[in-house]
Design a protein around this motif. Structure first.
Motif, PDB file in Angstrom:
ATOM      1  N   VAL A   1      -8.251  -9.670  -9.736  1.00  0.00           N
ATOM      2  CA  VAL A   1      -8.803 -10.557  -8.717  1.00  0.00           C
ATOM      3  C   VAL A   1     -10.287 -10.263  -8.487  1.00  0.00           C
ATOM      4  O   VAL A   1     -10.691  -9.108  -8.402  1.00  0.00           O
TER       5      VAL A   1
ATOM      6  N   PHE B   1      -3.796  -8.822  -1.263  1.00  0.00           N
ATOM      7  CA  PHE B   1      -2.717  -8.152  -2.001  1.00  0.00           C
ATOM      8  C   PHE B   1      -3.288  -7.200  -3.049  1.00  0.00           C
ATOM      9  O   PHE B   1      -2.789  -6.087  -3.237  1.00  0.00           O
ATOM     10  N   TYR B   2      -4.327  -7.637  -3.701  1.00  0.00           N
ATOM     11  CA  TYR B   2      -4.949  -6.793  -4.732  1.00  0.00           C
ATOM     12  C   TYR B   2      -5.399  -5.464  -4.116  1.00  0.00           C
ATOM     13  O   TYR B   2      -5.134  -4.386  -4.648  1.00  0.00           O
ATOM     14  N   LEU B   3      -6.063  -5.550  -2.964  1.00  0.00           N
ATOM     15  CA  LEU B   3      -6.526  -4.334  -2.293  1.00  0.00           C
ATOM     16  C   LEU B   3      -5.347  -3.462  -1.855  1.00  0.00           C
ATOM     17  O   LEU B   3      -5.351  -2.247  -2.027  1.00  0.00           O
ATOM     18  N   GLN B   4      -4.321  -4.120  -1.292  1.00  0.00           N
ATOM     19  CA  GLN B   4      -3.151  -3.362  -0.841  1.00  0.00           C
ATOM     20  C   GLN B   4      -2.449  -2.681  -2.013  1.00  0.00           C
ATOM     21  O   GLN B   4      -1.970  -1.559  -1.894  1.00  0.00           O
ATOM     22  N   SER B   5      -2.407  -3.384  -3.134  1.00  0.00           N
ATOM     23  CA  SER B   5      -1.695  -2.836  -4.292  1.00  0.00           C
ATOM     24  C   SER B   5      -2.402  -1.587  -4.814  1.00  0.00           C
ATOM     25  O   SER B   5      -1.839  -0.830  -5.592  1.00  0.00           O
ATOM     26  N   ARG B   6      -3.655  -1.398  -4.378  1.00  0.00           N
ATOM     27  CA  ARG B   6      -4.366  -0.186  -4.777  1.00  0.00           C
ATOM     28  C   ARG B   6      -4.264   0.884  -3.705  1.00  0.00           C
ATOM     29  O   ARG B   6      -4.969   1.896  -3.749  1.00  0.00           O
ATOM     30  N   GLY B   7      -3.457   0.598  -2.686  1.00  0.00           N
ATOM     31  CA  GLY B   7      -3.210   1.619  -1.673  1.00  0.00           C
ATOM     32  C   GLY B   7      -4.016   1.460  -0.400  1.00  0.00           C
ATOM     33  O   GLY B   7      -3.931   2.274   0.510  1.00  0.00           O
ATOM     34  N   VAL B   8      -4.826   0.395  -0.308  1.00  0.00           N
ATOM     35  CA  VAL B   8      -5.619   0.183   0.902  1.00  0.00           C
ATOM     36  C   VAL B   8      -4.719  -0.484   1.950  1.00  0.00           C
ATOM     37  O   VAL B   8      -4.175  -1.558   1.694  1.00  0.00           O
ATOM     38  N   PRO B   9      -4.534   0.142   3.112  1.00  0.00           N
ATOM     39  CA  PRO B   9      -3.677  -0.461   4.138  1.00  0.00           C
ATOM     40  C   PRO B   9      -4.158  -1.865   4.507  1.00  0.00           C
ATOM     41  O   PRO B   9      -5.359  -2.144   4.452  1.00  0.00           O
ATOM     42  N   LYS B  10      -3.225  -2.707   4.914  1.00  0.00           N
ATOM     43  CA  LYS B  10      -3.541  -4.115   5.133  1.00  0.00           C
ATOM     44  C   LYS B  10      -4.708  -4.320   6.106  1.00  0.00           C
ATOM     45  O   LYS B  10      -5.618  -5.110   5.836  1.00  0.00           O
TER      46      LYS B  10
ATOM     47  N   ALA C   1       1.918   1.870  -3.496  1.00  0.00           N
ATOM     48  CA  ALA C   1       0.816   2.465  -4.253  1.00  0.00           C
ATOM     49  C   ALA C   1       0.724   3.959  -3.951  1.00  0.00           C
ATOM     50  O   ALA C   1       0.581   4.781  -4.857  1.00  0.00           O
TER      51      ALA C   1
ATOM     52  N   PHE D   1      -3.115  -5.809 -13.198  1.00  0.00           N
ATOM     53  CA  PHE D   1      -2.884  -7.252 -13.094  1.00  0.00           C
ATOM     54  C   PHE D   1      -3.190  -7.987 -14.397  1.00  0.00           C
ATOM     55  O   PHE D   1      -4.129  -7.640 -15.114  1.00  0.00           O
TER      56      PHE D   1
ATOM     57  N   LEU E   1      -6.610   6.510  -9.687  1.00  0.00           N
ATOM     58  CA  LEU E   1      -5.523   6.625  -8.700  1.00  0.00           C
ATOM     59  C   LEU E   1      -4.407   7.543  -9.186  1.00  0.00           C
ATOM     60  O   LEU E   1      -3.575   7.980  -8.396  1.00  0.00           O
TER      61      LEU E   1
ATOM     62  N   GLU F   1       0.823  -1.211   0.000  1.00  0.00           N
ATOM     63  CA  GLU F   1       0.000   0.000   0.000  1.00  0.00           C
ATOM     64  C   GLU F   1       0.858   1.264   0.000  1.00  0.00           C
ATOM     65  O   GLU F   1       0.454   2.303  -0.517  1.00  0.00           O
TER      66      GLU F   1
ATOM     67  N   LEU G   1     -12.366  -4.927   5.018  1.00  0.00           N
ATOM     68  CA  LEU G   1     -13.254  -4.989   3.850  1.00  0.00           C
ATOM     69  C   LEU G   1     -13.586  -6.437   3.511  1.00  0.00           C
ATOM     70  O   LEU G   1     -14.729  -6.773   3.193  1.00  0.00           O
TER      71      LEU G   1
ATOM     72  N   ALA H   1      -7.575   6.276   0.720  1.00  0.00           N
ATOM     73  CA  ALA H   1      -6.441   5.773   1.502  1.00  0.00           C
ATOM     74  C   ALA H   1      -5.147   6.379   0.967  1.00  0.00           C
ATOM     75  O   ALA H   1      -4.269   6.792   1.728  1.00  0.00           O
ATOM     76  N   GLN H   2      -5.036   6.451  -0.345  1.00  0.00           N
ATOM     77  CA  GLN H   2      -3.825   7.025  -0.941  1.00  0.00           C
ATOM     78  C   GLN H   2      -3.728   8.516  -0.654  1.00  0.00           C
ATOM     79  O   GLN H   2      -2.657   9.035  -0.357  1.00  0.00           O
TER      80      GLN H   2
ATOM     81  N   LYS I   1      -7.116  -2.326   6.905  1.00  0.00           N
ATOM     82  CA  LYS I   1      -8.371  -1.870   6.297  1.00  0.00           C
ATOM     83  C   LYS I   1      -8.836  -2.863   5.231  1.00  0.00           C
ATOM     84  O   LYS I   1     -10.029  -3.158   5.101  1.00  0.00           O
TER      85      LYS I   1
ATOM     86  N   THR J   1      -4.701 -13.407  -2.023  1.00  0.00           N
ATOM     87  CA  THR J   1      -4.639 -12.749  -3.333  1.00  0.00           C
ATOM     88  C   THR J   1      -5.505 -11.493  -3.337  1.00  0.00           C
ATOM     89  O   THR J   1      -5.096 -10.441  -3.826  1.00  0.00           O
ATOM     90  N   ALA J   2      -6.693 -11.629  -2.746  1.00  0.00           N
ATOM     91  CA  ALA J   2      -7.582 -10.468  -2.671  1.00  0.00           C
ATOM     92  C   ALA J   2      -6.975  -9.393  -1.780  1.00  0.00           C
ATOM     93  O   ALA J   2      -7.053  -8.198  -2.072  1.00  0.00           O
TER      94      ALA J   2
END
Lengths: 251, 427
Positions: A90, B377-386, A78, A86, A164, A75, B392, A107-108, B388, B374-375
């Motif tokens: 997912v 990581f997908y959320l985190q990769s969009r900037g959502v803290p782990k 990001a 991806f 984003l 995060e 979700l 969040a960002q 949070k 996987t889900a």
């Protein structure tokens, strides 16, 4: 912008080395493409940059505007401006696409010390951006990627990217599973985001995507390394002759 | 018969201090309940129905101490409702609203029970008695025999707002036995809300009889009382085209056993029961024990139970669908799932189907799983803290159970409470 130096990566669970010294530098505003045969480490490179678990970096570094990415949580990467579209987006049942995007955007913004967007502001922006990607309101309401077609999933990735506004975008085989029209739509979405402050790393097997998203630099990756770097003509050479000749020349 | 003798001895010790009311119309059902109870004795862990949950703390003669729960914003605060407050099992007139609501008669068991005749005569202890077969439920019989208070609610029209039972726990050693009866007359509609910590230990029975075309909604929260030890029972009988929907949100507590016994008696009835559980810590055990009987034709039943367990928490689900001979075109559905947030937590599930009709649709499923990495990581990769991102995914997991709450405002309030709980976990 993005600078990868001597990156070595192995799988965490087994003794399998995947990246063997990747060097790559993408300047602001540039579009780079990475091509290469299956198993050359292209997707691994994208996952390692985004921070996915399961990989161990044994040597090297990857920085985004001088900041070491490899030490950050996904995060944080990001929020620093990195985005990975991806190869296989997912599906997340139960989480609405809109909720997901708004949570991510805010969040960002929060991480960067910016004010969060109100529901109204967010809605206005997303509607506009979704429209150009032909994503309808129904798709925004559905759970993230659940029941989306291959093309819808990829369009949804580009929508996320547009919302984003990252500075470094990695597209991992965004063309896979797309028909000609969908590829055009996705490419137009990407091209609309090109500007002097934003860079792209486009991973693909096929020249065709690069007809739409024109790269400044093309890299060939094989056996965990960048083995050849050139201009757009390199992609055409791959398309015409395959990798064998190219790789034979290098080795 | 040594086991039975021991159960009966335990019963004698448990009820030694309790008073059996022998005046008024409840005297007869109470005496009958005591006779049933004496024949059964109290449950022990060796009983098949208690194999996952040790009832010892519920049957012990001494009440275990439990820290009182400080005053708090009750659940359903934003909902316009008629408030009825019980503090440590005792009716609190000063804190309650007038028991007056158009289309609804509301009385207290403690006062109405003294009368000689009452409409609740045909209901009090009746559904509990029917629910003793094929599985013995001694704690429910004990409740019928010794309940000190509760509400008797008769609904003749469409209630304009819900009745909210608000429980407060202020005394460390309180031990409450409450028994509520709800009779929903033909075509009438009613919503009952329950929230708050009842007592240090408690045993509740809610008997609901829904006549043809009647609707009954029940939404309950159990939370914040960390020392809670309780058994609750919901007995409901549905006549033709009746509808019952019950949802419970459980968090905290040491031992929470929620039993639901539904009987689809008439044709075309609809019964949905659901639970969302947030379990935390090794001291947490929550048990949903459900028994749905299909006797009428073309009835639909759903059981949707979702448990999020972490830090050694234990969740139990025992759910049964019994389709009787002649209950053709039954549509039965049962799902019980746990989301285990670590390797120390446990989920014990016993789904059962017993079908004697040949033209039915019944499905059941039970799963245990971890957070989808996987889900995440997908959320985190969009900037959502782990943390949070995990919240979700937890909400997404519970969503199917929450979807069983029909009223949007009430569902929104429950969701808000869950978000607060998850927010606290994120810090």
């Amino acid at each position: 912008m993005l600078e990868i130096k001597n990156l070595h990566v192995k799988l965490e669970e087994e003794d399998k080395v995947i990246l063997r010294g990747v060097d790559l530098k993408v300047n602001a505003g540039e579009v780079h493409a990475i091509m290469g045969p299956n198993g050359s480490g292209k997707s691994t490179l994208s996952y390692v940059l985004a921070g996915r678990d399961g990989y161990e970096v044994t040597d090297g570094s990857a920085t985004l505007d001088g900041e070491e990415l490899l030490e950050m949580e996904p995060e944080e990467r990001a929020a620093a401006g990195l985005f990975l579209a991806f190869q296989y987006p997912v599906e997340i049942p139960g989480v609405g696409n809109m909720t997901f995007l708004r949570t991510a955007v805010n969040a960002q913004r929060k991480a960067r010390g910016e004010e969060e967007l109100s529901a109204g502001e967010f809605l206005k922006i997303i509607r506009e951006k979704a429209k150009t990607l032909k994503i309808d309101a129904e798709m925004l309401k559905r759970p993230v990627n659940v029941g989306f077609s291959g093309g819808e999933k990829k369009r949804n990735e580009i929508l996320q990217m547009a919302m984003l506004e990252p500075k470094m975008c990695i597209l991992d085989e965004t063309d896979s599973g797309l028909d000609v029209d969908a590829m055009k739509l996705v490419s137009d979405g990407v091209n609309a985001l090109r500007d002097a402050g934003r860079s792209f790393l486009v991973i693909t097997h096929y020249q065709r995507l690069l007809d739409h998203i024109k790269p400044d630099v093309v890299h060939i990756m094989a056996a965990g390394r960048i083995v050849k770097t050139g201009g757009p003509e390199l992609a055409i050479e791959v398309e015409t002759n395959g990798y064998a000749d190219l790789l034979a020349g290098v080795q | 018969m040594a086991v039975l003798q021991a159960k009966q001895d335990a019963l004698a010790a448990r009820i030694a201090g309790l008073n059996l009311e022998h005046k008024g119309w409840t005297a007869e059902p109470r005496a009958a309940a005591l006779a049933r109870l004496t024949a059964m004795g109290l449950p022990v862990k060796r009983d098949e129905y208690w194999r996952y949950t040790d009832p010892a703390v519920l049957t012990a003669a001494a009440t275990p101490a439990a820290a009182p729960v400080p005053a708090q914003t009750p659940a359903f605060a934003p909902i316009e409702r008629l408030k009825v407050v019980f503090t440590d099992g005792v009716f609190d007139a000063a804190a309650s609203d007038d028991l007056a609501l158009a289309g609804v008669e509301i009385e207290r068991l403690a006062t109405a029970g003294a009368k000689d005749i009452h409409w609740a005569q045909g209901l009090y202890g009746q559904l509990e008695t029917r629910g003793q077969v094929p599985v013995e439920r001694p704690l429910a019989a004990m409740n019928t025999a010794f309940a000190t208070d509760g509400l008797l609610i008769r609904v003749t029209g469409r209630a304009e707002k819900p009745v909210a039972l608000i429980y407060r726990h202020e005394s460390e050693g309180s031990d409450a036995i409450l028994h509520h009866c709800v009779k929903v007359e033909s075509g009438a509609e009613f919503t009952l809300l329950e929230s708050g910590a009842v007592a240090a230990r408690y045993n509740t029975v809610l008997e609901v009889d829904v006549a043809a075309g009647g609707h009954f909604h029940h939404i309950r929260t159990q939370g914040r009382d960390h020392d809670r030890r309780c058994v609750t029972h919901l007995f409901a009988r549905l006549e033709e085209e009746a509808l019952v929907k019950s949802f419970t949100l459980t968090a905290s507590g040491r031992l929470t056993r929620n039993e639901v016994i539904l009987e689809l008696n008439g044709d075309d009835g609809v019964a949905h029961v659901a639970g969302a559980v947030m379990g935390e810590g090794a001291a947490f055990l929550q048990d949903d024990t459900i028994f749905v009987t299909h006797a009428g034709e073309r009835c639909e039943s759903r059981q949707v139970y979702k448990k999020v367990l972490r830090n050694g928490a234990t969740g139990v689900f025992q759910g049964k669908i019994l389709v009787k001979q002649g209950a053709q075109k039954t549509d039965g559905y049962q799902i019980s799932q746990s989301l285990l947030l670590d390797e120390d937590s446990n989920f014990l599930a016993k789904p059962e189907l017993e079908i004697y009709a040949d033209d039915v649709k019944c499905s059941h499923g039970s799963t245990s799983g971890a957070i989808d990495e996987t889900a995440l990581f997908y959320l985190q990769s969009r900037g959502v803290p782990k943390a949070k991102a995990q919240s979700l995914l937890v909400l997404a997991f519970l969503a199917e159970a929450l979807a069983e709450i029909e009223d949007e405002a009430i569902a929104g309030d429950i969701l808000h409470r869950l978000e607060l709980m998850l927010g606290a976990m994120e810090d």
